[in-house]
Design a protein around this motif. Structure first.
Motif, PDB file in Angstrom:
ATOM      1  N   UNK A 147      20.490  19.786 -17.580  1.00  0.00           N
ATOM      2  CA  UNK A 147      20.161  21.215 -17.728  1.00  0.00           C
ATOM      3  C   UNK A 147      20.653  21.812 -19.043  1.00  0.00           C
ATOM      4  N   UNK A 148      20.863  20.983 -20.055  1.00  0.00           N
ATOM      5  CA  UNK A 148      21.306  21.492 -21.353  1.00  0.00           C
ATOM      6  C   UNK A 148      20.134  21.815 -22.279  1.00  0.00           C
ATOM      7  N   UNK A 149      18.981  21.189 -22.032  1.00  0.00           N
ATOM      8  CA  UNK A 149      17.834  21.362 -22.919  1.00  0.00           C
ATOM      9  C   UNK A 149      17.850  20.413 -24.102  1.00  0.00           C
ATOM     10  N   UNK A 150      18.936  19.647 -24.242  1.00  0.00           N
ATOM     11  CA  UNK A 150      19.063  18.713 -25.365  1.00  0.00           C
ATOM     12  C   UNK A 150      19.355  17.311 -24.845  1.00  0.00           C
TER      13      UNK A 150
ATOM     14  N   UNK B  69       0.818  -1.216   0.000  1.00  0.00           N
ATOM     15  CA  UNK B  69       0.000   0.000   0.000  1.00  0.00           C
ATOM     16  C   UNK B  69       0.854   1.270   0.000  1.00  0.00           C
ATOM     17  N   UNK B  70       1.887   1.235  -0.837  1.00  0.00           N
ATOM     18  CA  UNK B  70       2.707   2.425  -1.047  1.00  0.00           C
ATOM     19  C   UNK B  70       2.757   2.710  -2.544  1.00  0.00           C
ATOM     20  N   UNK B  71       3.033   3.962  -2.961  1.00  0.00           N
ATOM     21  CA  UNK B  71       2.943   4.309  -4.385  1.00  0.00           C
ATOM     22  C   UNK B  71       4.019   3.612  -5.230  1.00  0.00           C
ATOM     23  N   UNK B  72       3.667   3.396  -6.487  1.00  0.00           N
ATOM     24  CA  UNK B  72       4.635   2.961  -7.503  1.00  0.00           C
ATOM     25  C   UNK B  72       4.955   4.170  -8.364  1.00  0.00           C
ATOM     26  N   UNK B  73       6.260   4.421  -8.613  1.00  0.00           N
ATOM     27  CA  UNK B  73       6.690   5.640  -9.307  1.00  0.00           C
ATOM     28  C   UNK B  73       7.498   5.283 -10.549  1.00  0.00           C
ATOM     29  N   UNK B  74       7.151   5.913 -11.683  1.00  0.00           N
ATOM     30  CA  UNK B  74       7.956   5.805 -12.899  1.00  0.00           C
ATOM     31  C   UNK B  74       9.077   6.844 -12.810  1.00  0.00           C
ATOM     32  N   UNK B  75      10.302   6.393 -12.653  1.00  0.00           N
ATOM     33  CA  UNK B  75      11.408   7.336 -12.474  1.00  0.00           C
ATOM     34  C   UNK B  75      11.658   8.200 -13.693  1.00  0.00           C
ATOM     35  N   UNK B  76      11.388   7.657 -14.890  1.00  0.00           N
ATOM     36  CA  UNK B  76      11.651   8.454 -16.089  1.00  0.00           C
ATOM     37  C   UNK B  76      10.680   9.618 -16.246  1.00  0.00           C
ATOM     38  N   UNK B  77       9.652   9.661 -15.407  1.00  0.00           N
ATOM     39  CA  UNK B  77       8.712  10.774 -15.454  1.00  0.00           C
ATOM     40  C   UNK B  77       8.994  11.795 -14.348  1.00  0.00           C
ATOM     41  N   UNK B  78      10.033  11.551 -13.563  1.00  0.00           N
ATOM     42  CA  UNK B  78      10.352  12.426 -12.435  1.00  0.00           C
ATOM     43  C   UNK B  78      11.423  13.447 -12.818  1.00  0.00           C
ATOM     44  N   UNK B  79      11.198  14.702 -12.456  1.00  0.00           N
ATOM     45  CA  UNK B  79      12.205  15.754 -12.629  1.00  0.00           C
ATOM     46  C   UNK B  79      12.892  15.937 -11.279  1.00  0.00           C
TER      47      UNK B  79
ATOM     48  N   UNK C  57      14.336  23.169 -25.168  1.00  0.00           N
ATOM     49  CA  UNK C  57      14.403  22.577 -23.843  1.00  0.00           C
ATOM     50  C   UNK C  57      14.850  23.622 -22.841  1.00  0.00           C
ATOM     51  N   UNK C  58      14.162  23.687 -21.701  1.00  0.00           N
ATOM     52  CA  UNK C  58      14.518  24.694 -20.698  1.00  0.00           C
ATOM     53  C   UNK C  58      15.563  24.177 -19.728  1.00  0.00           C
ATOM     54  N   UNK C  59      15.866  22.872 -19.795  1.00  0.00           N
ATOM     55  CA  UNK C  59      16.864  22.286 -18.906  1.00  0.00           C
ATOM     56  C   UNK C  59      16.218  21.557 -17.744  1.00  0.00           C
ATOM     57  N   UNK C  60      16.662  20.330 -17.490  1.00  0.00           N
ATOM     58  CA  UNK C  60      16.128  19.541 -16.379  1.00  0.00           C
ATOM     59  C   UNK C  60      17.177  18.508 -15.966  1.00  0.00           C
TER      60      UNK C  60
ATOM     61  N   UNK D 248      25.162  16.439 -37.704  1.00  0.00           N
ATOM     62  CA  UNK D 248      24.392  15.965 -36.565  1.00  0.00           C
ATOM     63  C   UNK D 248      23.895  17.170 -35.780  1.00  0.00           C
ATOM     64  N   UNK D 249      22.619  17.165 -35.419  1.00  0.00           N
ATOM     65  CA  UNK D 249      22.048  18.221 -34.586  1.00  0.00           C
ATOM     66  C   UNK D 249      21.559  17.614 -33.284  1.00  0.00           C
ATOM     67  N   UNK D 250      21.639  18.398 -32.227  1.00  0.00           N
ATOM     68  CA  UNK D 250      21.113  17.940 -30.946  1.00  0.00           C
ATOM     69  C   UNK D 250      19.589  18.004 -30.957  1.00  0.00           C
ATOM     70  N   UNK D 251      18.963  17.007 -30.357  1.00  0.00           N
ATOM     71  CA  UNK D 251      17.504  16.979 -30.297  1.00  0.00           C
ATOM     72  C   UNK D 251      17.021  17.484 -28.936  1.00  0.00           C
ATOM     73  N   UNK D 252      15.850  18.082 -28.946  1.00  0.00           N
ATOM     74  CA  UNK D 252      15.306  18.700 -27.740  1.00  0.00           C
ATOM     75  C   UNK D 252      14.934  17.629 -26.719  1.00  0.00           C
ATOM     76  N   UNK D 253      15.257  17.880 -25.480  1.00  0.00           N
ATOM     77  CA  UNK D 253      14.880  16.976 -24.388  1.00  0.00           C
ATOM     78  C   UNK D 253      13.358  16.964 -24.256  1.00  0.00           C
ATOM     79  N   UNK D 254      12.752  15.795 -24.390  1.00  0.00           N
ATOM     80  CA  UNK D 254      11.294  15.690 -24.327  1.00  0.00           C
ATOM     81  C   UNK D 254      10.757  15.980 -22.931  1.00  0.00           C
ATOM     82  N   UNK D 255      11.586  15.828 -21.908  1.00  0.00           N
ATOM     83  CA  UNK D 255      11.110  16.019 -20.542  1.00  0.00           C
ATOM     84  C   UNK D 255      10.915  17.490 -20.185  1.00  0.00           C
TER      85      UNK D 255
END
Length: 564
Positions: free
Chosen positions: A495-498, A62-72, A487-490, A450-457
């Motif tokens: 924190x690169x945005x890419x 009875x404790x939460x399950x967390x998707x880490x890839x969705x956490x900032x 990307x604003x950085x996360x 090659x170009x850097x792609x925007x961080x989806x998060x």
């Protein structure tokens, strides 16, 4: 907060209908044989996924399950739990609660691990369930093994100090896996490969040794250590690459292989003497042939169709151009992988060999013993090849032999350094090649970046700056009316945005009109005709397509298309 309760994972999985009693018995037998946890034994046998296990634990406790890839995550907060303990206890700090910290645990039923986390953080712990694979990936991203590498570097420095011997004579040939120098370099390679780093730079400075990684085309400092360990690190790497450890006045090149997470990685090493010691740069070449496919490199469909037609022919030259590190070799090997068959004899001539594909005859150029590109190429033509890959057209002799091979019934693939596709024939003319050979031998040219792609998060809409608007107004492409993102950085992108990179491609085929213009020695007329003929296949057009799709920024598109 009360400690977590215990329960039987296997029984819970059976009750949920995720496995049968027979499968549980097989997993328990596998657990006894390997000594691994039951959850990992079940995943080894592919009976459940790590998320299945996590959700069952979550429901039972009875404790939460967390998707880490969705956490900032806040890196400073995460690092309140030291890296070594986070790895050992399979735990990570996720956030602050009113009276303590929320902590992700792979196995919250492990009372010993829970107690150690509480003591290490010295506060109340509110556990949530996370999957092991996601936790390890997050630890790599946030901690980046910096604490581990710094700690091992201090051990190496302490060993050197206690030995009381000169750095120039220190014995770094010992192969003991627990030697600090061995563990230090293994940690550096582990961190680099896990983060998909392309190059490792080891740079001696006046008072320290800096290790930097090139990630997505940008340099990032990984760690800074005492300059006392410079000689030991460099000599150990030289031994791994079978270089001369006594020679510190001249540059040296070599290569070796390492194992990271059961995967083989080729390492290309270059040393160079600098003011404060020898600088080392290592290019990492993971031997993952699954990624070497034409349909996986992001080439636009019309260009891909023309390239496939060119490499399916029996003769002619296909050239890929672009700056160093733009993915030219990956494109060529993707083409080779597609046409590689027992019915074709393929020979590659490279310096160095970057990918290893079964079925190919790969030759490493060695100028020291006189095994040059031109010499190997001449020998290749006597080996009855169908396809020849030349690592680079470096001089007139190599280019001329390659073109003659293309004119005499061989398919030749190679690279050349030019700014764009249209400049390639004129570059070959500058090298001294006859116009008729260029016109008749070259079949297709692809330029790429090659170009850097925007961080989806952390991707957010934004308004382009005036100079970006001005660049967009140079053409009438649809991207000028599209929404723009950056990307604003996360925490997920440092924190690169890419995060990650994508290829940008340009194509030029030798049409009858272009064949005639090559012979007239009129570079301006040729460039204008080429741009007109293939206006839909330019670097600018493809870069703008990626902008319109929200995959990259205008700044990256400008850089890729050489328009500022």
């Amino acid at each position: 907060m009360a400690p977590p309760i215990k329960f039987r994972l296997g029984e819970a999985l059976v009750q949920r209908g995720l496995i049968t009693d027979e499968q549980l018995g097989a997993a328990l037998a596998h657990q006894k044989l390997t000594g691994r946890r039951l959850g990992r034994a079940l995943m080894d046998l592919k009976l459940v996924t790590d998320e299945d296990i996590g959700r069952v634990i979550s429901d039972q406790m009875r404790i939460p399950f967390v998707h880490l890839n969705e956490q900032d995550l806040d890196p400073a907060l995460v690092r309140r739990l030291p890296e070594a303990q986070a790895r050992r206890l399979r735990a990570i700090v996720l956030g602050e609660q009113e009276l303590g910290l929320q902590v992700g645990l792979v196995d919250p039923t492990d009372m010993l691990a829970y107690d150690q986390v509480c003591r290490a953080l010295n506060t109340a712990v509110y556990p949530v369930v996370v999957t092991e694979d996601a936790l390890l990936a997050t630890i790599e991203r946030v901690y980046q093994r910096r604490e581990e590498i710094i700690g091992l570097a201090k051990e190496v420095a302490a060993d050197i100090a206690s030995a009381g011997i000169s750095l120039t004579t220190i014995d770094v040939a010992a192969t003991a896996e627990d030697a600090p120098i061995v563990r230090l370099l293994q940690s550096v390679f582990d961190a680099a490969v896990t983060r998909d780093v392309s190059d490792i730079h080891i740079e001696p400075q006046e008072g320290n040794l800096t290790i930097r990684f090139r990630l997505d085309g940008s340099m990032q400092v990984q760690s800074t250590s005492s300059s006392k360990i410079t000689s030991a690190v460099v000599q150990r790497l030289k031994l791994m690459a079978s270089l001369d450890i006594s020679e510190r006045r001249l540059p040296q090149d070599g290569r070796f292989q390492i194992k990271v997470n059961n995967a083989t990685v080729d390492v290309r090493i270059s040393t160079m003497p600098t003011q404060y010691g020898e600088s080392v740069v290592m290019r990492l070449l993971p031997q993952n042939t699954d990624r070497i496919r034409l349909d996986a490199i992001g080439m636009p469909a019309p260009i891909l169709t023309r390239l496939r037609a060119a490499i399916s022919s029996a003769s002619g030259m296909v050239l890929v151009t672009g700056p160093t590190g733009s993915g030219k070799t990956t494109t060529l090997y993707s083409a080779l992988a597609e046409i590689n068959a027992v019915s074709r004899k393929i020979i590659t001539v490279e310096d160095p060999i970057e990918y290893r594909l079964p079925g190919l005859n790969q030759v490493q150029v060695n100028e020291k013993v006189g095994l040059s590109f031109s010499r190997v190429l001449r020998a290749c033509l006597r080996q009855d090849p169908d396809v020849i890959l030349v690592g680079e057209m470096r001089d007139q002799e190599t280019a001329e032999i390659g073109l003659r091979a293309a004119l005499t019934g061989h398919l030749v693939l190679s690279t050349l350094h030019t700014l764009d596709a249209a400049g390639t024939p004129m570059r070959l003319r500058d090298m001294g090649l006859a116009p008729y050979m260029i016109a008749l031998g070259v079949r297709l040219v692809i330029a790429q970046r090659l170009v850097r792609t925007i961080c989806e998060n952390c991707k957010k809409p934004y308004t382009p700056a005036p100079h970006e608007r001005a660049w967009l107004s140079l053409g009438n492409e649809s991207a000028s009316d599209a929404p723009f993102f950056q990307g604003v950085g996360c925490g997920q992108c440092n924190n690169s945005g890419y995060k990650g990179r994508a290829g940008v491609y340009e194509l030029m085929e030798m049409t009858p009109e272009l064949v005639q213009l090559v012979s007239r020695d009129d570079p301006t007329a040729f460039a204008e005709a080429a741009q007109k003929a293939f206006a839909d296949f330019t670097l600018r057009r493809h870069a703008l397509q990626l902008v319109a799709e929200g995959r990259t920024t205008i700044a990256e598109a400008m850089q890729a298309s050489n328009q500022f």
